[in-house]
Design a protein around this motif. Structure first.
Motif, PDB file in Angstrom:
ATOM      1  N   ASP A  92      81.967  10.260  40.947  1.00  0.00           N
ATOM      2  CA  ASP A  92      83.151  11.257  41.158  1.00  0.00           C
ATOM      3  C   ASP A  92      83.294  11.305  42.645  1.00  0.00           C
ATOM      4  O   ASP A  92      82.753  12.237  43.393  1.00  0.00           O
ATOM      5  CB  ASP A  92      82.583  12.631  40.676  1.00  0.00           C
ATOM      6  N   LEU A  93      84.042  10.277  43.236  1.00  0.00           N
ATOM      7  CA  LEU A  93      84.170  10.172  44.388  1.00  0.00           C
ATOM      8  C   LEU A  93      84.989  11.415  45.221  1.00  0.00           C
ATOM      9  O   LEU A  93      84.659  11.745  46.338  1.00  0.00           O
ATOM     10  CB  LEU A  93      84.939   8.817  44.823  1.00  0.00           C
ATOM     11  N   ALA A  94      85.979  11.902  44.352  1.00  0.00           N
ATOM     12  CA  ALA A  94      86.591  13.077  45.015  1.00  0.00           C
ATOM     13  C   ALA A  94      85.856  14.219  45.163  1.00  0.00           C
ATOM     14  O   ALA A  94      85.939  14.966  46.255  1.00  0.00           O
ATOM     15  CB  ALA A  94      87.565  13.573  43.911  1.00  0.00           C
ATOM     16  N   LEU A  95      84.716  14.518  44.303  1.00  0.00           N
ATOM     17  CA  LEU A  95      83.668  15.574  44.604  1.00  0.00           C
ATOM     18  C   LEU A  95      83.010  15.176  45.946  1.00  0.00           C
ATOM     19  O   LEU A  95      82.925  16.110  46.810  1.00  0.00           O
ATOM     20  CB  LEU A  95      82.882  15.482  43.381  1.00  0.00           C
ATOM     21  N   LYS A 144      90.382  20.115  45.039  1.00  0.00           N
ATOM     22  CA  LYS A 144      90.574  21.711  45.000  1.00  0.00           C
ATOM     23  C   LYS A 144      91.639  22.224  44.189  1.00  0.00           C
ATOM     24  O   LYS A 144      91.626  23.191  43.350  1.00  0.00           O
ATOM     25  CB  LYS A 144      90.597  22.164  46.179  1.00  0.00           C
ATOM     26  N   ALA A 145      92.892  21.706  44.237  1.00  0.00           N
ATOM     27  CA  ALA A 145      93.928  22.263  43.401  1.00  0.00           C
ATOM     28  C   ALA A 145      93.944  21.867  41.892  1.00  0.00           C
ATOM     29  O   ALA A 145      94.164  22.801  41.154  1.00  0.00           O
ATOM     30  CB  ALA A 145      95.370  21.501  43.987  1.00  0.00           C
ATOM     31  N   ALA A 146      93.194  20.653  41.846  1.00  0.00           N
ATOM     32  CA  ALA A 146      93.054  20.416  40.318  1.00  0.00           C
ATOM     33  C   ALA A 146      91.988  21.587  39.783  1.00  0.00           C
ATOM     34  O   ALA A 146      92.019  21.761  38.571  1.00  0.00           O
ATOM     35  CB  ALA A 146      92.595  19.076  40.044  1.00  0.00           C
ATOM     36  N   MET A 147      90.878  21.753  40.409  1.00  0.00           N
ATOM     37  CA  MET A 147      90.053  22.523  39.962  1.00  0.00           C
ATOM     38  C   MET A 147      90.314  24.112  39.737  1.00  0.00           C
ATOM     39  O   MET A 147      89.754  24.820  39.249  1.00  0.00           O
ATOM     40  CB  MET A 147      88.679  22.563  40.833  1.00  0.00           C
ATOM     41  N   THR A 199      93.040  24.892  38.751  1.00  0.00           N
ATOM     42  CA  THR A 199      93.758  25.360  37.231  1.00  0.00           C
ATOM     43  C   THR A 199      92.859  25.253  36.204  1.00  0.00           C
ATOM     44  O   THR A 199      92.076  24.314  35.964  1.00  0.00           O
ATOM     45  CB  THR A 199      94.729  24.200  37.024  1.00  0.00           C
ATOM     46  N   SER A 200      92.885  26.259  35.561  1.00  0.00           N
ATOM     47  CA  SER A 200      91.764  26.288  34.168  1.00  0.00           C
ATOM     48  C   SER A 200      92.227  25.388  33.171  1.00  0.00           C
ATOM     49  O   SER A 200      93.569  25.134  32.939  1.00  0.00           O
ATOM     50  CB  SER A 200      91.979  27.868  33.692  1.00  0.00           C
ATOM     51  N   VAL A 201      91.215  24.648  32.638  1.00  0.00           N
ATOM     52  CA  VAL A 201      91.420  23.916  31.607  1.00  0.00           C
ATOM     53  C   VAL A 201      91.980  24.624  30.275  1.00  0.00           C
ATOM     54  O   VAL A 201      92.716  24.050  29.347  1.00  0.00           O
ATOM     55  CB  VAL A 201      90.094  23.130  31.298  1.00  0.00           C
ATOM     56  N   LEU A 202      91.829  25.781  30.279  1.00  0.00           N
ATOM     57  CA  LEU A 202      92.456  26.697  29.121  1.00  0.00           C
ATOM     58  C   LEU A 202      93.952  26.681  29.220  1.00  0.00           C
ATOM     59  O   LEU A 202      94.418  26.843  28.248  1.00  0.00           O
ATOM     60  CB  LEU A 202      91.685  27.887  29.067  1.00  0.00           C
ATOM     61  N   ASP A 203      94.343  26.578  30.574  1.00  0.00           N
ATOM     62  CA  ASP A 203      96.024  26.490  30.467  1.00  0.00           C
ATOM     63  C   ASP A 203      96.559  25.347  29.619  1.00  0.00           C
ATOM     64  O   ASP A 203      97.790  25.340  29.344  1.00  0.00           O
ATOM     65  CB  ASP A 203      96.301  26.464  32.081  1.00  0.00           C
ATOM     66  N   ASP A 204      95.906  24.370  29.333  1.00  0.00           N
ATOM     67  CA  ASP A 204      96.274  23.215  28.652  1.00  0.00           C
ATOM     68  C   ASP A 204      96.426  23.448  27.029  1.00  0.00           C
ATOM     69  O   ASP A 204      96.898  22.585  26.632  1.00  0.00           O
ATOM     70  CB  ASP A 204      95.211  22.020  28.978  1.00  0.00           C
ATOM     71  N   PHE A 205      96.102  24.742  26.711  1.00  0.00           N
ATOM     72  CA  PHE A 205      95.893  24.899  25.252  1.00  0.00           C
ATOM     73  C   PHE A 205      96.945  26.054  25.010  1.00  0.00           C
ATOM     74  O   PHE A 205      97.088  26.956  25.700  1.00  0.00           O
ATOM     75  CB  PHE A 205      94.630  25.325  24.892  1.00  0.00           C
TER      76      PHE A 205
END
Length: 636
Positions: free
Chosen positions: A451-454, A625-628, A630-636
């Motif tokens: 996880d290089l981005a982390l 940071k921008a990706a994190m 957003t809640s994964v729940l938004d995909d459902f």
């Protein structure tokens, strides 16, 4: 300590090799060792030392015949059958020595040599080869000390005296043995400095330096990971191992294969795949062979290498037998649950700073790992499986040890990445800010690979923000970051590092006396000029400990380098400062342009930071940071 017990970790481990003595040992002892013992005072002392030294030579010759390896089912190779001659390079002046026999040229460069390099580069193999070569060629009397065996309360000298003289250093025979050391003809090989317990590292460091200064007619070789710098051993000449050439890597694979039929298809696959970086490292070549044996594919990353090798060991897979055979596991865990226990065990034992443990210590670590993993299984059965069915560990005398330190680091990194869940960012930040961050080099490298981005967000971006303002030209940014990471000294008047000198005047001592800077507590790097004299001393600051990790963690942004040859490097500094002694940080404003950046980067071995690299890291960190957010729940 009773006579015959071992404290210093000599290869013999206090055990007597049974059976006939080889003609090689008898000839070596009669022609090289025995004549050297005639000056011992007292017949009784002479008999005791002669008997114990003979037992040691017999044992060390026997124990260095083979190398443990996970590459083949038998788990062991004959050393001579797989040793690929390694070349070592001086970190100070760039001189090269191929070690294909006893290294007389290396020891003529300096009688005290510290061999420091990354994981898996063959340091311990080289140490064994040198010990064995001393016996085969009738050279010095080699004393192999495996430092990981040392425990608190026992000195190296007392341990040697106990083993070889039957008493401590104050005994009559012990005193005579020390007199022998003073006369010379011994080569002390201290293997695995990085595997010492943290609690005793300072004391053992002092003792090794004292031994090197005291026994001026003996030779000294010390091996360690790079995280422990030359500041700890200022009188030692520091060398690194050159990477294997592609031809050497191919040769090593053929040696491993021994007619099993895997070498040819593997070498064909290598030609198709982009794995040239892996081929320079002997351990990774071993893992490549083992991973290919299991799945007949070439993993693209080190972490996948280790997982694939782990699975191969778990399944006990051997394609040369026409299929796989899975050895029955006593613990009845599947491959994932067993991996989970190993992740916890890797993390727990890595914190201890050691890779080998007494039976009691190993049991306690394993019980804690099983409890931490929330796995329902008998820890005693897991212990049995770790040695026999899934040999991630090996029995070494009475102790249990990781088959290689890199496996401990892989599983520790997996624990941090997988099992800490929401706390992994906090743990990563804490590790990277630690003063002991260099010890975590390989663990951080595994995490960055996954996880290089982390790592860019939590570690690299804050580091760059703290080191430089980001203003000015690319050259200004590069120089600002270098001086934020290290104090750099050019000492044009230094003349104390002559080749072969028994008493070397260290660059650190010279800098302290002439410029008033005490760098004895810093991680340092020294570059000297053989042609015209002069030297450069680099003393890392706190940020520097992190900057030197960047090329390993983020090779995409920091893998490139600007390096000048030694002659050009010193030509630049000598033209600027002649024979003056200068703290370069103090004249930073006068150092401008690409030539200055190249000279500083070459001297310090630090990455060159530019506006492009800063922007790339910050963009990646912001994107994560921008990706994190957003809640994964938004995909459902």
């Amino acid at each position: 300590m009773a006579a015959g017990e071992l404290g210093a970790g000599l290869v013999i481990v206090g055990a007597v090799v049974k059976g006939a003595t080889s003609a090689l040992v008898s000839k070596y002892f009669d022609q090289i060792v025995s004549p050297f013992l005639r000056g011992i005072s007292g017949l009784r002392n002479q008999q005791v030392i002669k008997k114990n030294l003979f037992r040691y030579i017999k044992s060390v010759e026997y124990r260095t015949r083979t190398l443990p390896s996970i590459a083949i089912p038998s788990g062991v190779f004959q050393l001579e059958s797989v040793y690929e001659p390694l070349t070592v390079r001086s970190e100070s002046d760039g001189s090269l020595y191929e070690v294909d026999s006893y290294p007389r040229g290396l020891f003529s460069h300096s009688r005290c040599v510290a061999l420091t390099d990354d994981a898996g580069m063959g340091k311990s193999t080289l140490a064994k080869f040198i010990v064995r070569s001393a016996i085969n060629e009738g050279r010095s009397i080699p004393l192999l000390v495996e430092l990981r065996r040392l425990r608190a309360g026992v000195s190296i000298v007392d341990s040697l005296c106990s083993e070889l003289a039957g008493g401590d250093s104050s005994s009559s025979a012990g005193t005579e043995l020390i007199n022998l050391f003073a006369n010379g003809n011994f080569v002390f090989v201290f293997d695995g400095y990085d595997e010492l317990e943290d609690e005793i590292r300072g004391k053992i460091t002092d003792e090794i330096n004292e031994l090197a200064a005291r026994f001026v007619f003996c030779y000294f070789l010390l091996t360690s990971r790079k995280e422990y710098g030359s500041a700890l051993f200022p009188e030692f000449a520091h060398f690194e191992i050159c990477k294997l050439s592609e031809e050497q890597a191919h040769s090593l694979i053929r040696r491993y294969d021994q007619g099993r039929g895997l070498a040819k298809p593997l070498l064909n696959k290598i030609e198709e795949a982009e794995v040239h970086d892996f081929l320079g490292n002997p351990l990774l070549v071993t893992l490549l062979y083992k991973a290919f044996d299991y799945r007949q594919s070439i993993p693209p990353k080190r972490s996948i290498f280790f997982r694939q090798v782990y699975e191969a060991l778990f399944q006990d897979h051997d394609l040369s037998k026409g299929g796989s055979f899975e050895r029955k596991k006593q613990c009845a865990l599947d491959v994932d649950d067993f991996h989970k226990v190993l992740r916890s065990l890797g993390f727990i034992t890595f914190k201890s700073g050691r890779v080998s443990y007494s039976p009691e210590e190993f049991s306690e670590h394993l019980k804690a790992a099983v409890e931490r993993s929330s796995i329902s299984s008998d820890w005693q059965k897991i212990r049995q499986d770790l040695i026999q069915a899934v040999p991630i560990f090996a029995k070494d005398g009475v102790e249990y040890r990781w088959s290689h330190k890199s496996f401990q680091e892989y599983f520790a990194a997996q624990y941090l990445a997988i099992d800490l869940a929401s706390r992994r960012e906090e743990a990563l930040r804490k590790i990277f800010q630690s003063s002991d961050v260099l010890r975590f080099r390989e663990v951080l490298r595994f995490i960055a690979e996954a996880d290089l981005a982390l790592v860019r967000e939590i570690c690299i971006d804050p580091l760059l923000r703290s080191a430089c303002s980001g203003g000015g030209s690319d050259d200004d940014i590069a120089i600002e970051c270098i001086f934020a990471s290290a104090d750099v000294f050019y000492v044009g008047g230094f003349r104390g590092a002559g080749r072969g000198n028994f008493e070397r005047v260290s660059v650190q001592k010279y800098v302290h006396e002439r410029l008033g800077f005490d760098t004895s507590k810093n991680v340092t790097r020294t570059v000297t000029s053989r042609a015209d004299g002069g030297a450069i001393l680099v003393a890392l600051k706190e940020n520097g400990l992190r900057f030197i990790l960047l090329s390993s963690l983020d090779p995409e942004n920091f893998g490139g380098s600007r390096r000048a040859a030694e002659s050009k490097l010193f030509l630049y500094w000598r033209e600027r400062f002649q024979d003056d002694d200068v703290h370069l940080n103090g004249v930073a404003s006068s150092l401008t342009g690409d030539e200055a950046v190249t000279a500083l980067a070459s001297a310090t071995n630090l990455p060159v930071v530019t506006r492009t690299t800063i922007n790339a890291v910050r963009s990646a960190a912001e994107a994560r940071k921008a990706a994190m957010a957003t809640s994964v729940l938004d995909d459902f």
